[in-house]
Design a protein around this motif. Structure first.
Motif, PDB file in Angstrom:
ATOM      1  N   PRO A  15       3.731  14.805 -35.968  1.00  0.00           N
ATOM      2  CA  PRO A  15       2.947  15.712 -35.147  1.00  0.00           C
ATOM      3  C   PRO A  15       2.695  17.045 -35.814  1.00  0.00           C
ATOM      4  N   LYS A  55      13.791  16.739 -22.242  1.00  0.00           N
ATOM      5  CA  LYS A  55      12.498  16.763 -21.559  1.00  0.00           C
ATOM      6  C   LYS A  55      11.377  17.190 -22.503  1.00  0.00           C
ATOM      7  N   ILE A  56      11.637  18.230 -23.282  1.00  0.00           N
ATOM      8  CA  ILE A  56      10.625  18.721 -24.224  1.00  0.00           C
ATOM      9  C   ILE A  56      10.304  17.661 -25.263  1.00  0.00           C
ATOM     10  N   LEU A  57      11.338  17.052 -25.824  1.00  0.00           N
ATOM     11  CA  LEU A  57      11.124  16.061 -26.875  1.00  0.00           C
ATOM     12  C   LEU A  57      10.511  14.771 -26.331  1.00  0.00           C
ATOM     13  N   ASP A  58      10.608  14.584 -25.009  1.00  0.00           N
ATOM     14  CA  ASP A  58       9.966  13.425 -24.374  1.00  0.00           C
ATOM     15  C   ASP A  58       8.523  13.715 -23.968  1.00  0.00           C
ATOM     16  N   GLY A  59       8.083  14.947 -24.275  1.00  0.00           N
ATOM     17  CA  GLY A  59       6.674  15.250 -24.032  1.00  0.00           C
ATOM     18  C   GLY A  59       6.376  16.172 -22.884  1.00  0.00           C
ATOM     19  N   ALA A  60       7.396  16.748 -22.241  1.00  0.00           N
ATOM     20  CA  ALA A  60       7.152  17.682 -21.142  1.00  0.00           C
ATOM     21  C   ALA A  60       6.395  18.902 -21.657  1.00  0.00           C
ATOM     22  N   SER A  61       5.590  19.506 -20.790  1.00  0.00           N
ATOM     23  CA  SER A  61       4.727  20.616 -21.214  1.00  0.00           C
ATOM     24  C   SER A  61       5.492  21.890 -21.510  1.00  0.00           C
ATOM     25  N   ALA A  74       8.576  24.893 -25.433  1.00  0.00           N
ATOM     26  CA  ALA A  74       7.662  23.853 -25.900  1.00  0.00           C
ATOM     27  C   ALA A  74       7.330  24.021 -27.373  1.00  0.00           C
ATOM     28  N   PRO A  78      10.678  21.783 -30.663  1.00  0.00           N
ATOM     29  CA  PRO A  78      10.246  20.938 -31.787  1.00  0.00           C
ATOM     30  C   PRO A  78      10.573  21.538 -33.149  1.00  0.00           C
ATOM     31  N   THR A 196      19.121  12.558 -30.195  1.00  0.00           N
ATOM     32  CA  THR A 196      17.823  11.902 -30.031  1.00  0.00           C
ATOM     33  C   THR A 196      17.406  11.115 -31.255  1.00  0.00           C
TER      34      THR A 196
END
Length: 375
Positions: A15, A55-61, A74, A78, A196
């Protein structure tokens, strides 16, 4: 580890590469603001951090995600994951990853800055003019992380250093004590992120720091207060407004009171501290005899040197000091070269060194290697 590195590259690095020129770049004003001191973060809820990081690493905003110490999770999480990933791919032990995260927190608040002091750039504020790489390379979080680790691994004895000492050995910062305030958050982030990565827990468990003393530095991150509220303290004097805390152990109170009566007397290496105000220099105090005699007057027997006093009583966290606790600095945690007594209110009484008097100093000026409770 090669397999792990490949997974890391797919899961977290792609990404960033896909973002290309879209990597976050901020203004000089943001860079300056990012490097300001924050409040102490000593009591981090690791489970809560892990929950929010996941949550962040799973795609939460990030709008509904809160991580204590992070204002832009956010973006910051990463970047933290990239730092951990780079450390894992280079087989850097857990402590090295924590040092890297704490460093990036202080230098950039885990933001990929496009500017900073002079030509400083990126997560670690590395400088092209100092040989860290080109501006384009430094703005690549993976490259910047790898460069930090490569420099860290070249520091002799880095695993026996505190986070502050190791980070400063790499960064050579103008604020050398600032890194310690981020250690608790960095530890929580590393623990949450490493889980993770497939197989990373096992790899991370094979840390190469066996026998190492845990880092206990609290420079810049002292319990309750750091003593800075008293302002400049004239040597040999009691700061205006200081009182021994009411909840101090009675024996600690006696030890503190006795040591305060020695304020202003000159340090004497090897001095017995049995007559600090007398004419014989050998009756004056050095750092460990001040501790020994203060507690002797409270009915507690201590050994004579810092090397042995560091084994007295029980170990305590510098984040949870009580009045009367002994704190150690200089040298190493196993063999410290200096000792002082915590007085509460963020203050320490010490016999510092030759030509200096017994004095009270703020704990923010201490790079604590160990702390002991002798009551």
């Amino acid at each position: 580890m090669k397999g792990l590195a490949a997974v890391v590259g797919v899961v977290f690095l792609s990404p960033i590469l896909l973002a290309g020129a879209g990597m976050v770049l901020v203004s000089s004003a943001d860079a300056v603001q990012s490097n300001s001191f924050s409040s102490c973060l000593s009591d981090i809820d690791s489970d809560k951090v892990a929950e929010q990081v996941t949550k962040i690493l799973d795609g939460a905003s990030g709008k509904d995600v809160h991580v204590e110490g992070l204002d832009l999770p956010a973006e910051q999480v990463p970047n933290a994951a990239t730092i951990v990933a780079a450390g894992l791919s280079l087989d850097v032990p857990k402590k090295g990853q924590i040092i890297a995260l704490a460093t990036a927190m202080q230098e950039s608040r885990l933001r990929n800055l496009g500017s900073g002091d002079r030509d400083s750039l990126g997560l670690f504020q590395q400088r092209p003019s100092q040989g860290w790489g080109s501006a384009q390379q430094i703005r690549d979080p993976t490259y910047a992380s790898e460069q930090f680790y490569k420099h860290l691994l070249k520091v002799d004895g880095w695993q026996q250093m505190t986070v502050t000492q190791a980070a400063q050995a790499v960064q050579k910062s103008g604020l050398p004590d600032a890194y310690a305030q981020w250690e608790s958050l960095a530890t929580a982030l590393q623990s949450a992120i490493v889980k993770t990565f497939p197989g990373a827990d096992e790899a991370d468990g094979k840390d190469t720091n066996q026998g190492e003393q845990p880092s206990t530095s609290t420079a810049g991150c002292a319990p309750g207060q750091d003593g800075s509220g008293f302002g400049r303290i004239p040597e040999g004097s009691v700061p205006k407004g200081y009182l021994i805390p009411k909840d101090a152990d009675p024996k600690a109170r006696k030890a503190i009171e006795w040591s305060m009566h020695q304020l202003g007397t000159l340090y004497q290496w090897g001095g017995s501290c049995t007559n600090a105000h007398g004419p014989d220099p050998m009756g004056r105090c050095d750092c460990s005899s001040l501790m020994q005699q203060a507690y002797a007057h409270a009915g507690i027997t201590l050994t004579r040197t810092t090397y042995t006093q560091v084994g007295e009583g029980k170990a305590v966290s510098p984040a949870h000091l009580k009045p009367g606790d002994l704190i150690f600095s200089r040298g190493s945690a196993a063999r410290p070269e200096h000792v002082g007594m915590y007085m509460g209110e963020g203050l320490v009484i010490e016999a510092p060194r030759t030509t200096k008097p017994v004095r009270i100093t703020p704990i923010k000026d201490w790079d604590i290697l160990a702390a002991r409770r002798v009551l």
